[in-house]
Design an enzyme around this catalytic site. Structure first.
Site, PDB file in Angstrom:
ATOM      1  N   HIS A 290       1.539 -32.017  10.069  1.00 21.75           N
ATOM      2  CA  HIS A 290       0.806 -32.343   8.844  1.00 21.75           C
ATOM      3  C   HIS A 290       0.359 -31.115   8.067  1.00 21.75           C
ATOM      4  O   HIS A 290       0.297 -31.134   6.848  1.00 21.75           O
ATOM      5  CB  HIS A 290      -0.356 -33.279   9.165  1.00 21.75           C
ATOM      6  CG  HIS A 290       0.116 -34.687   9.301  1.00 21.75           C
ATOM      7  ND1 HIS A 290       0.318 -35.275  10.517  1.00 21.75           N
ATOM      8  CD2 HIS A 290       0.514 -35.587   8.367  1.00 21.75           C
ATOM      9  CE1 HIS A 290       0.785 -36.496  10.336  1.00 21.75           C
ATOM     10  NE2 HIS A 290       0.921 -36.710   9.037  1.00 21.75           N
TER      11      HIS A 290
ATOM     12  N   ARG B 256      -2.777 -39.849   1.016  1.00 22.13           N
ATOM     13  CA  ARG B 256      -3.221 -39.891   2.420  1.00 22.13           C
ATOM     14  C   ARG B 256      -4.747 -39.846   2.454  1.00 22.13           C
ATOM     15  O   ARG B 256      -5.347 -38.790   2.386  1.00 22.13           O
ATOM     16  CB  ARG B 256      -2.654 -38.687   3.179  1.00 22.13           C
ATOM     17  CG  ARG B 256      -1.142 -38.699   3.340  1.00 22.13           C
ATOM     18  CD  ARG B 256      -0.681 -37.475   4.142  1.00 22.13           C
ATOM     19  NE  ARG B 256       0.674 -37.605   4.631  1.00 22.13           N
ATOM     20  CZ  ARG B 256       1.752 -37.132   4.008  1.00 22.13           C
ATOM     21  NH1 ARG B 256       1.634 -36.511   2.845  1.00 22.13           N
ATOM     22  NH2 ARG B 256       2.948 -37.296   4.545  1.00 22.13           N
TER      23      ARG B 256
ATOM     24  N   ARG C 121      -3.100 -45.134   0.909  1.00 22.88           N
ATOM     25  CA  ARG C 121      -2.799 -45.570   2.277  1.00 22.88           C
ATOM     26  C   ARG C 121      -4.094 -45.614   3.073  1.00 22.88           C
ATOM     27  O   ARG C 121      -4.909 -44.690   2.969  1.00 22.88           O
ATOM     28  CB  ARG C 121      -1.822 -44.603   2.938  1.00 22.88           C
ATOM     29  CG  ARG C 121      -1.451 -45.054   4.347  1.00 22.88           C
ATOM     30  CD  ARG C 121      -0.381 -44.192   4.949  1.00 22.88           C
ATOM     31  NE  ARG C 121      -0.900 -42.874   5.297  1.00 22.88           N
ATOM     32  CZ  ARG C 121      -0.145 -41.906   5.816  1.00 22.88           C
ATOM     33  NH1 ARG C 121       1.158 -42.102   5.997  1.00 22.88           N
ATOM     34  NH2 ARG C 121      -0.661 -40.735   6.123  1.00 22.88           N
TER      35      ARG C 121
ATOM     36  N   GLU D 248       7.728 -47.066   9.907  1.00 17.60           N
ATOM     37  CA  GLU D 248       7.842 -45.720  10.484  1.00 17.60           C
ATOM     38  C   GLU D 248       7.930 -45.761  12.000  1.00 17.60           C
ATOM     39  O   GLU D 248       7.922 -44.739  12.665  1.00 17.60           O
ATOM     40  CB  GLU D 248       6.698 -44.815  10.009  1.00 17.60           C
ATOM     41  CG  GLU D 248       5.309 -45.385  10.154  1.00 17.60           C
ATOM     42  CD  GLU D 248       4.218 -44.454   9.604  1.00 17.60           C
ATOM     43  OE1 GLU D 248       4.491 -43.284   9.318  1.00 17.60           O
ATOM     44  OE2 GLU D 248       3.080 -44.924   9.468  1.00 17.60           O
TER      45      GLU D 248
ATOM     46  N   ASN E 185       9.057 -39.289   8.280  1.00 14.21           N
ATOM     47  CA  ASN E 185       8.575 -38.232   9.188  1.00 14.21           C
ATOM     48  C   ASN E 185       8.359 -38.790  10.587  1.00 14.21           C
ATOM     49  O   ASN E 185       8.781 -38.209  11.582  1.00 14.21           O
ATOM     50  CB  ASN E 185       7.247 -37.650   8.700  1.00 14.21           C
ATOM     51  CG  ASN E 185       7.324 -37.173   7.278  1.00 14.21           C
ATOM     52  OD1 ASN E 185       8.407 -36.899   6.787  1.00 14.21           O
ATOM     53  ND2 ASN E 185       6.189 -37.082   6.607  1.00 14.21           N
ATOM     54  N   ASP E 186       7.675 -39.916  10.642  1.00 13.11           N
ATOM     55  CA  ASP E 186       7.444 -40.534  11.949  1.00 13.11           C
ATOM     56  C   ASP E 186       8.670 -41.291  12.425  1.00 13.11           C
ATOM     57  O   ASP E 186       8.975 -41.286  13.610  1.00 13.11           O
ATOM     58  CB  ASP E 186       6.244 -41.483  11.884  1.00 13.11           C
ATOM     59  CG  ASP E 186       4.944 -40.720  12.029  1.00 13.11           C
ATOM     60  OD1 ASP E 186       4.871 -39.876  12.937  1.00 13.11           O
ATOM     61  OD2 ASP E 186       4.029 -40.951  11.225  1.00 13.11           O
TER      62      ASP E 186
ATOM     63  N   ARG F  61       7.415 -34.430  16.416  1.00 10.82           N
ATOM     64  CA  ARG F  61       7.545 -33.745  15.120  1.00 10.82           C
ATOM     65  C   ARG F  61       6.791 -32.421  15.082  1.00 10.82           C
ATOM     66  O   ARG F  61       6.973 -31.615  14.181  1.00 10.82           O
ATOM     67  CB  ARG F  61       7.094 -34.666  13.976  1.00 10.82           C
ATOM     68  CG  ARG F  61       5.643 -35.086  14.043  1.00 10.82           C
ATOM     69  CD  ARG F  61       5.331 -36.232  13.094  1.00 10.82           C
ATOM     70  NE  ARG F  61       4.846 -35.789  11.805  1.00 10.82           N
ATOM     71  CZ  ARG F  61       4.379 -36.589  10.858  1.00 10.82           C
ATOM     72  NH1 ARG F  61       4.359 -37.898  11.041  1.00 10.82           N
ATOM     73  NH2 ARG F  61       3.950 -36.124   9.721  1.00 10.82           N
TER      74      ARG F  61
ATOM     75  N   CYS G  53       8.555 -42.566   1.451  1.00 13.47           N
ATOM     76  CA  CYS G  53       7.505 -41.574   1.201  1.00 13.47           C
ATOM     77  C   CYS G  53       7.533 -40.431   2.208  1.00 13.47           C
ATOM     78  O   CYS G  53       6.716 -39.523   2.134  1.00 13.47           O
ATOM     79  CB  CYS G  53       6.132 -42.226   1.152  1.00 13.47           C
ATOM     80  SG  CYS G  53       5.624 -42.925   2.711  1.00 13.47           S
TER      81      CYS G  53
END
Ligand code: PEP
Ligand code: MG
Length: 756
Positions: A363, A470, A506, A604, A627-628, A638, A675
């Site tokens: 992140h 976020r 989110r 995800e 990403n996830d 990750r 996203c």
């Protein structure tokens, strides 16, 4: 016994301050532990192309640093060439045996040598010898191999720090760089500032004291505060503990007043070290002496003294953070910098970021990209301890950091940075045009965000909304959960910044690598643990407050989209929707009328991929968090630099999952947006368009590039490309295909990451 000794040597190697100390310690201790006649270390010193005898216990001391061998000479050379242990009961009979008179080693028959390797490079050879002919046991080989690994990492960091200390490097000398992986594109030139977690004494970097008197004063204050804490603790334990156990607190107080501790630290400060550095050296030195004691009770005191050190450090850093000023062109460096730490500093002063752990999907790297801060992740060899205040260049394209760069390299990078700026300006001019393919298909491009700073109103022209805000970011920079009105204020500001476009908020996605200091979660596998919606559903008090704040914020603008993260089952989505309904009802009962927001679920987690259609039927849209999704599909953390090469968004399994998602959503008649960062990379974005997604949400920094891609292809061209990619099995082939397509369309500058 031998294992206890090994553990102890390993601890000491890690705590030692310089390489000479380590070498001498190893040869002395190994000789005693294995009861051999000789232990020696030969090193391949940088630039020497020879193996030099650097330390020995048993061979003629005169030979140390004088005797050296060719890299493949003698038995020591054989170990180096083979890069594996050589164990001989009588060395003199081996055909590679070479007698070196200066060492006096002719008396020794048994020979065991193991290579010292770092990332496939042979740094040296560790040898034990004995007069009597015997084959060394397996246990001895394992012992030496384990030590050799420790020695390798110590040598590697020492090599770098020695080079760094050579202040007057000649202009002809080679520039030193450390490789990591690209975290955020761009070039950053500036001075290092080390960031470290407050409770980690061992990671305190060396730094010069600006004012020794002030540092001594802070140290004395810290001692007094810890003393008071201990007395308070002792008092509190009065009823619970018998007198003899409460003596422990007295022991702490005694240590705090002891001359060896106090004078040790103040003396080091007078020599020019800052207080936290002086504390680290003194405490670790004391702790090591206790650790080495045979008596179990006394050994435990080593842990106490470390604990005392951490308590003192907490207070020292508290004082220090008040004084800490972040100058312009600072490069944040650290073992593990959190997204929260980055969010807290004045971003306009940060020229770059270097982490020794983590990857592009961490992140902190995502945040760095959003802020346009060049970043290098997973630079595991980066010498964090002695880099503070040194000049650095961060090459976020290549994933490289240059240490104390020469004038020539600096000029080269300044040129690159200005070319990069020119390309961006050219692209920004293009970016105000609509995101339509050549055949007229509109693919809205929204942006991901977590900070207001990047959302300046001039951007409204270029973007089609916020595809992912976020909300955990404003939570991370506070000391407690923000209340309903505080959250309402934050959300209102964002919704109003883009009144005519959708803004996706989110719900809280903490856990994994996003920690809140005031909501501690301790887990062995945080990414498979308590994360995202799982926490929100367990804590309706937090979740409802957030949902209410979002709905209230939407009162005047009506452009709110709500998105639920980490959905892995229908049940979770139903529960989240029920709580949203409850929040609406509550507001209605309070006579607060709010427009109905659009609601989406994130895909995800692999289970959600298989449930796409039924999930889509319950919501207005789906948003894919690649990403996830990539991390969970490929079982690749990750954040873990050692497996970062396996984290691959071009993996055929990822393309197949995307295809399933698009198909499921189509059947339910709902749109899909992406996203995750896959949408921010020009080549993978092209594949996403070809896969049939409806819109993209990307980082602000990459928005002009992605719009350029959309405007340069027809949907049909992209579709064909995706179809072809699906027929490949090798991720590299898929990536090459997409990149070639960009180059053929005249967008080569995007593939070459800037102008490289
Ligand atoms: C994702 O997982 O792709 C995503 C967008 O969410 P985050 O990176 O915040 O986990
Ligand atoms: Mg995610």
């Amino acid at each position: 016994m031998i294992l206890t000794t090994l553990r102890q040597i390993v601890l000491d190697v890690n705590a030692a301050e310089d390489l000479d100390e380590i070498l001498t310690m190893i040869v002395t201790r190994v000789k005693a532990a294995l009861e051999v006649d000789v232990c020696s270390i030969y090193l391949n010193l940088p630039g020497s192309k020879r193996l030099t005898l650097m330390a020995s216990e048993g061979l003629n001391p005169e030979a140390v640093r004088r005797v050296s061998l060719d890299l493949d000479e003698g038995l020591v050379g054989l170990v180096a060439v083979r890069a594996e242990p050589v164990n001989l009961s009588d060395a003199s009979t081996h055909k590679r045996y070479k007698f070196i008179p200066e060492t006096g080693e002719d008396r020794y028959h048994a020979f065991l040598g193991v290579p010292v390797l770092h990332r496939r490079r042979v740094l040296g050879v560790l040898v034990v010898q004995q007069a009597e002919s015997r084959e060394f046991e397996e246990e001895h080989v394992s012992f030496l191999l384990t030590l050799a690994v420790q020695l390798a990492s110590a040598i590697n960091s020492a090599e770098i720090s020695v080079e760094l200390k050579q202040k007057n490097r000649s202009p002809l000398q080679k520039d030193i760089f450390i490789n990591g992986s690209p975290g955020a594109p761009g070039v950053g030139i500036g001075k290092a500032m080390v960031f470290f977690p407050a409770t980690d004494l061992e990671s305190v970097p060396d730094r010069e004291a600006t004012s020794p008197d002030e540092e001594i004063e802070s140290f004395r204050n810290a001692c007094e505060k810890v003393r008071q804490d201990m007395l308070t603790l002792k008092e509190r334990m009065h009823e619970l503990l018998p007198t003899e156990d409460r003596v422990l607190f007295d022991a702490y107080v005694l240590m705090l007043g002891s001359d060896s501790l106090v004078n040790g630290v103040t003396e080091l400060i007078r020599q020019g070290h800052w207080a936290p550095g002086a504390l680290r050296m003194t405490i670790l030195d004391h702790a090591r002496q206790f650790d080495a004691m045979e008596d179990g009770y006394l050994r435990e005191r080593g842990a106490d003294i470390r604990d005392l050190g951490r308590r003192l450090l907490d207070y020292l850093l508290e004082e220090n953070s008040k004084r800490r000023d972040i100058p312009p062109n600072t490069i944040m460096v650290g073992r593990e910098i959190s997204a929260a730490q980055l969010a807290e500093v004045p971003v306009n002063r940060i020229a770059g970021l270097v982490c020794t752990t983590g990857t592009a999907s961490s992140h902190v790297a995502i945040l760095a990209r959003a802020l346009g801060i060049p970043a290098v992740m997973g630079a595991s060899d980066f010498p964090v301890k002695n880099i503070d205040q040194k000049n650095l260049i961060v090459d976020g394209y290549m994933g490289r950091v240059y240490l104390q760069p020469s004038y020539a390299i600096r000029v080269e990078f300044e040129r690159l940075a200005s070319e990069e700026k020119a390309l961006t300006e050219q692209l920004v001019a293009e970016a105000a045009k609509p995101a339509k393919t050549i055949d007229g298909v509109k693919i809205p491009v929204m942006v991901n965000s977590g900070l207001m700073a990047e959302l300046v109103s001039s951007h409204t022209m270029m973007i089609d909304g916020i595809g992912l805000y976020r909300t955990e970011v404003p939570f991370m920079v506070r000391d407690q959960f923000p209340g309903e009105s505080e959250q309402t204020e934050i959300y209102t500001e964002i919704l109003r910044a883009f009144p005519n476009q959708p803004v996706t908020l989110r719900t809280l996605d903490i856990g994994g690598d996003k920690a809140l200091s005031y909501f501690p979660i301790e887990e062995a596998n945080p990414f498979l643990g308590y994360r995202g919606i799982r926490i929100s559903l367990d804590h309706p008090e937090i979740f409802l407050t957030q949902l209410r704040a979002m709905l209230i914020a939407n009162q005047t603008t009506g452009n709110l989209n709500i998105l639920f993260p980490m959905i892995s089952s229908l049940h979770e989505l139903d529960e989240a929707l029920a709580l949203l309904e409850r929040a609406k009802q509550e507001l209605l009962e309070e006579n607060i009328l709010t427009p109905t927001p659009k609601v989406g679920a994130m895909i995800e987690v692999p289970s959600a991929v298989h449930l796409t259609r039924v999930l889509a039927e319950r919501v207005d849209y789906l948003s894919v968090g690649t990403n996830d999704l990539v991390q969970y599909l490929l079982a690749v953390d990750r954040n873990n630099a050692s497996v970062s090469e396996l984290y691959d968004e071009y993996h055929p399994a990822v393309l197949s999952a995307l295809e399933m998602i698009v198909e499921g959503a189509r059947k339910a008649g709902k749109p899909v947006t992406i996203c995750g960062e896959m949408a921010s990379n020009p080549a993978s974005a092209l594949l996403l368009i070809g896969c049939g997604i409806d819109s993209l949400s990307v980082s602000m920094a990459s928005l002009p590039r992605i719009k350029w891609v959309i405007r340069s292809f027809s949907r049909e061209q992209a579709r064909q490309l995706f179809r072809q990619a699906r027929s490949f099995t090798d991720p590299n082939q898929i990536q090459a295909l997409a990149e070639e397509a960009l180059t053929d369309a005249g967008l080569g500058a995007l593939v070459r990451a800037g102008m490289h």
